[in-house]
Write an enzyme that holds these catalytic residues in place. Structure first.
Site, short mmCIF file in Angstrom:
data_model
loop_
_atom_site.label_atom_id
_atom_site.label_comp_id
_atom_site.label_asym_id
_atom_site.label_seq_id
_atom_site.Cartn_x
_atom_site.Cartn_y
_atom_site.Cartn_z
CB SER A 141 -0.77 0.04 1.20
OG SER A 141 -1.51 1.29 1.66
CE1 TYR A 154 -3.52 -2.52 5.00
CE2 TYR A 154 -3.20 -0.08 4.94
CZ TYR A 154 -3.30 -1.59 4.29
OH TYR A 154 -3.48 -1.37 3.11
#
Length: 263
Positions: A141, A154
């Site tokens: 990401s 995350y």
């Protein structure tokens, strides 16, 4: 026939990556928790793209999932050419307020699974046909490029995946296996719902979101061309690039201003 294994293939970017790989001529091995969704995807690949497709429905967060998946793959084909480590999710909220067990489950899926699966299947990727390149695509990401308050673990897990990808890529530079890390930004998937993000934050993300199909097209092209990192979209490229130029404290304050104000 050359096979591609895609984890987290039942929806979103994983589903789009599977379809894109089928378009490129790969047969597919699909893994996720939802057997019904995988059956639908496998049927689409077979009917629309005339490629072979099989699936395994399994909870990939289970500690022994990688061993089970690797054994299944080895039963399906001796010619694995692509491994896509896509399974993963995020949790939105302050670290101390989120249940530890949920956070550990996320880390198991985001980090431990791709490491274990890559280790188990790397010999198969290195073997294959002598003239055939093999590929590992790890889906991280843009959060991998900076700390993101309220998505703390995350972002940390995706930073780990990016670093793992680059290190492994260098180790394999003189082999037939190429390693690429995909770092998408906001994408129109169920990520925000799964992460527990509020509707206002989701509306903000939608303004700059890419479709899974657009992300997958860029990702597969980048993987096949041997790129180390793929960041789809101009806005995402600029944002990722700026993180190396701007002081970390500033990028963290900006991220906190976007995410924490909706908590």
């Amino acid at each position: 026939m050359a096979y591609a294994l895609v984890t987290g293939a039942s929806r979103g970017i994983g589903r789009a990556l599977a379809l894109s790989l089928a378009e490129c001529g790969y047969d597919l091995l699909l893994v996720a928790r939802s057997g019904e969704a995988l059956q639908e995807l496998a049927s689409e690949i077979i009917l629309k793209h005339q490629r072979e497709a099989d699936f395994l429905a399994i909870d990939l967060a289970e500690p022994e999932a990688a061993t089970t998946v690797a054994g299944w793959v080895q039963q399906q084909t001796p010619n694995l050419a692509v491994l896509v480590n896509n399974a993963g999710y995020g949790l939105w909220g302050r670290f101390e307020q989120l249940p530890l067990a949920e956070q550990q489950n996320m880390l198991q899926l985001n980090m431990a699974l791709p490491v274990a699966l890559t280790h188990a299947l790397l010999p198969a990727l290195r073997a294959g046909r002598d003239s055939q390149k093999s590929y590992i695509l790890n889906v991280a990401s843009t959060a991998a490029y900076q700390a993101v308050p309220s998505l703390t673990l995350y972002a940390a897990s995706k930073a780990f995946l990016l670093s793992f990808s680059r290190g492994l890529r260098y180790e394999l530079k003189d082999t037939k296996v190429s390693v690429t890390c995909l770092c998408p930004g906001a994408t129109t998937t169920s990520f925000a719902d799964r992460a527990g993000m509020g509707s206002e934050l989701q509306k903000t993300a939608e303004k700059v979101s890419m479709t899974p199909e657009a992300v997958a097209a860029v990702a597969v092209a980048g993987m096949l061309s041997g790129q180390a990192e793929v960041v789809p979209g101009i806005i995402n490229k600029v944002s990722a690039g700026l993180t190396s130029l701007v002081p970390k404290g500033l990028t963290e304050r900006i991220a906190a201003g976007i995410y924490e104000k909706y908590l």
